[in-house]
Design a protein around this motif. Structure first.
Motif, PDB file in Angstrom:
ATOM      1  N   THR A 439      33.098  39.120  56.628  1.00 56.05           N
ATOM      2  CA  THR A 439      32.993  38.501  54.598  1.00 56.05           C
ATOM      3  C   THR A 439      34.607  38.435  53.764  1.00 56.05           C
ATOM      4  O   THR A 439      35.188  39.166  53.980  1.00 56.05           O
ATOM      5  N   HIS A 440      34.755  37.304  53.311  1.00 59.56           N
ATOM      6  CA  HIS A 440      35.519  37.662  52.623  1.00 59.56           C
ATOM      7  C   HIS A 440      35.003  37.280  51.187  1.00 59.56           C
ATOM      8  O   HIS A 440      33.697  36.185  50.929  1.00 59.56           O
ATOM      9  N   VAL A 441      35.796  37.187  50.203  1.00 61.12           N
ATOM     10  CA  VAL A 441      35.249  36.918  48.859  1.00 61.12           C
ATOM     11  C   VAL A 441      36.040  35.835  48.418  1.00 61.12           C
ATOM     12  O   VAL A 441      37.865  36.812  48.284  1.00 61.12           O
ATOM     13  N   VAL A 486      36.577  37.289  41.196  1.00 57.01           N
ATOM     14  CA  VAL A 486      36.297  38.223  41.867  1.00 57.01           C
ATOM     15  C   VAL A 486      37.388  37.691  42.589  1.00 57.01           C
ATOM     16  O   VAL A 486      38.491  37.172  42.102  1.00 57.01           O
ATOM     17  N   GLY A 487      38.506  38.831  43.700  1.00 56.12           N
ATOM     18  CA  GLY A 487      39.287  38.159  45.180  1.00 56.12           C
ATOM     19  C   GLY A 487      39.879  38.404  44.685  1.00 56.12           C
ATOM     20  O   GLY A 487      40.225  40.171  43.494  1.00 56.12           O
ATOM     21  N   GLU A 488      41.071  38.033  44.543  1.00 54.35           N
ATOM     22  CA  GLU A 488      42.455  38.681  44.583  1.00 54.35           C
ATOM     23  C   GLU A 488      42.689  38.657  42.858  1.00 54.35           C
ATOM     24  O   GLU A 488      42.226  37.174  42.287  1.00 54.35           O
ATOM     25  N   GLY A 489      42.816  39.592  42.567  1.00 51.88           N
ATOM     26  CA  GLY A 489      42.793  39.099  40.696  1.00 51.88           C
ATOM     27  C   GLY A 489      42.550  39.113  40.295  1.00 51.88           C
ATOM     28  O   GLY A 489      42.028  40.031  39.006  1.00 51.88           O
ATOM     29  N   GLY A 490      40.928  40.194  40.436  1.00 55.32           N
ATOM     30  CA  GLY A 490      40.016  39.819  40.133  1.00 55.32           C
ATOM     31  C   GLY A 490      39.280  41.466  40.169  1.00 55.32           C
ATOM     32  O   GLY A 490      39.916  42.246  40.186  1.00 55.32           O
TER      33      GLY A 490
END
Length: 595
Positions: A439-441, A486-490
């Motif tokens: 799973t990925h965000v 969210v995700g990279e930088g979040g």
């Protein structure tokens, strides 16, 4: 029909030939003519200006011998200084422009490769192995990027300088030029010996690295299953074997390159000796001036630096070339293997659909033994079935086929009235949604990530999906709620929260059938019970197939099927299978004792 048939398609992604990769680079250079032309002109100018001071030095020697006036010598000296400064500036500009050109080409290639991978049917990705895919869009891009910053500018600039210096020697005296050029066959023989042998070796090294990545990914993705069935030693041996293969090829590459260096040094010795001997003979015969004879060895010696640069960066250039052919190969994957079609079905209106598997036999390319053999299963509309068994039993392969990923050699998978083999991937995705532990965000707001499953969903519907899987509590605590990055930088999300988001997206999807392949494995034991409740909530009103890595998940299913060596050896409810005292009962006892 789907564009990929695993029975006939290649088991690896395509690798382009060197000629095909060169044509790709040339075609894209023609799309940016001004940058390409400026790069070529500054490189040639820089090389010519680096050789000019050496030629002028011969003029100084002849001027001293002829006792010319001091002003003439000062003028020639000034020209030498000016040429050196301008050459340095042109070389610096050339290096910058080569980097710009390379970065532009790399960006186009990376974009094309990623687009090609994203456009492939899931069956194709599963068929070639995620290690191969990831090594191309990851490792190969990184290697090519490093090569563009270092090896490519060096090799290109040095190659131009070698050409200009060779022309310069002929400009001094054609006989001195021939003496220096006599070393070229030795260089050519060294390259002719090296290139045909090194290119396949580098490709083998990249393939071995892809195999190692696949072994690592498979082991890490199924870590809970590996531990549950005591397969740690087998997985460790596989990773170790792949790693030793990478190491052995690395040693072979280094040894091979060392032999190439010896051949290059031999060519330099031959050329320098010939120029000194011919120069002495010409000087004795009064057929050439002292300045010309003095400048010739210096010009030839000037070749040592660029040739040495080519030689010592050729290793990196070869790696870059191998990665280039692999990336261009991805871009050039046959169009028939790309995702096509549109979801024309309306599953949401039809409600849950039964799943029927009959006589299913599946074999991966380049293997003799089938992974699945004559599998028969039925999941009633709205019912659930759990697959259990040791690693390698065929659980994930069966789950992928039920999800429409791949086409069996024999048998069929039907969802309601539809045979999945007769649908393109878009049609299959309309009927079946699959959720794995990968799973990925994605980077962006939480709402944007959720809307990947339902682009038109309102915020109320997004919040309802989060509430269904028990994620509304922590989402309410986020600083901007659904609009939090969210995700990279979040905001950082742990494994349990990531799994909940994946289940929320599954809830937003309207497909009547869901396949969950160890979808909560990465969450850890702390949130396992809550995630199992979330899984059940996300599957309400839909037909569900679970690949169970926890036997507590299998208990919650309506029925359980036990796979062993690609066959269904037991099927029934949890209580029925425990009472049977067979393979499932043994797994259950091992699970309870291990827990």
């Amino acid at each position: 029909m789907k564009g990929t048939d695993p029975g006939v398609a290649s088991a690896t992604l395509r690798t382009a030939s060197g000629r095909e990769a060169t044509r790709w680079v040339a075609a894209h250079c023609r799309q940016i003519p001004w940058l390409t032309a400026a790069t070529a002109l500054t490189t040639v100018a820089g090389a010519a200006l680096q050789v000019l001071p050496l030629l002028l030095l011969g003029r100084v020697v002849d001027g001293v011998v002829a006792e010319e006036s001091r002003s003439v010598l000062v003028t020639v000296g000034g020209l030498m200084v000016a040429a050196a400064l301008l050459g340095a500036a042109a070389t610096a500009l050339s290096t910058y422009l080569i980097g710009r050109l390379g970065a532009d080409l790399l960006a186009r290639l990376r974009e094309g490769a990623v687009r090609a991978v994203l456009g492939m049917p899931s069956a194709r990705v599963e068929q070639v192995g995620r290690g191969d895919v990831l090594s191309r869009v990851g490792d190969d891009v990184a290697i090519l990027s490093k090569g563009i910053r270092t090896a490519v500018p060096t090799v290109f600039s040095a190659g131009v300088l070698v050409t200009i210096a060779t022309v310069g020697m002929f400009g001094l005296d054609w006989r001195l030029g021939l003496a220096g050029a006599a070393a070229l066959p030795a260089y050519a023989l060294a390259l002719r010996w090296y290139l045909p042998r090194s290119t396949p070796l580098y490709r083998q090294q990249r393939m071995a690295q892809a195999d190692r990545a696949q072994a690592l990914i498979s082991g890490l993705n199924g870590i809970d299953t590996v531990r549950a069935y005591r397969l740690e030693d087998a997985v460790r041996e596989e990773v170790t074997r792949a790693s030793w293969r990478v190491r052995d090829l690395g040693v072979e590459v280094f040894r091979f390159f060392g032999r190439f260096v010896g051949r290059e040094n031999r060519a330099e010795f031959i050329g320098l000796v010939l120029i000194v001997v011919v120069g002495y003979a010409l000087l004795e015969a009064d057929a050439a001036s002292l300045g010309e004879v003095s400048a010739a060895p210096l010009v030839f010696h000037r070749l040592f630096t660029p040739l040495g640069a080519i030689m010592f960066t050729f290793d990196e250039a070869q790696k870059s070339g191998a990665s280039l052919t692999r990336l261009v190969g991805v871009v050039k994957e046959p169009a028939a293997d790309r995702l096509v079609g549109h979801a024309s079905l309306a599953p949401a209106d039809a409600g849950p659909q039964p799943v029927t598997v009959r006589g299913l036999t599946f074999r991966y390319p380049d293997t003799e033994q089938p992974v699945l053999r004559e599998v028969d299963l039925t999941i009633p509309a709205g019912g659930s079935l759990a697959l259990v068994g040791a690693t390698g039993a065929g659980k994930s392969t069966l789950a992928a086929l039920v999800a429409g990923i791949g086409t069996p050699q024999r048998g069929s998978v039907r969802v309601g009235p539809y045979d999945l083999a007769e649908l393109d991937e878009a049609g299959a995705r309309a009927l079946v949604s699959i959720l794995t532990q990968e799973t990925h965000v994605f980077s962006g707001t939480l709402a944007d990530d959720l809307r990947l499953a339902a682009p038109e969903a309102s915020e109320a519907r997004l919040l309802a999906a989060l509430r269904t899987v028990g994620a509304d509590g922590w989402v309410d605590l986020l600083p901007d709620g659904l609009h939090t990055l969210v995700g990279e930088g979040g905001a950082r999300l742990d494994g349990t929260k990531v799994a909940q988001l994946a289940l929320a997206k599954l809830t937003l999807n309207d497909s009547p059938v869901v396949v969950l392949d160890e979808s909560t494995a990465e969450a850890g034991s702390e949130g396992a019970a809550g995630l199992e409740r979330a899984v059940r909530a996300a599957c309400v009103g839909r037909t569900a197939l679970f690949v169970a890595h926890r036997l507590t998940q299998a208990m919650a299913a309506d029925r359980i099927a036990v796979l062993d060596a690609g066959r269904v050896v037991e099927e029934g409810t949890h209580d029925e299978l425990v009472a049977l005292g067979g393979q499932y009962a043994r797994l259950w006892r091992a699970w309870r004792e291990g827990g």
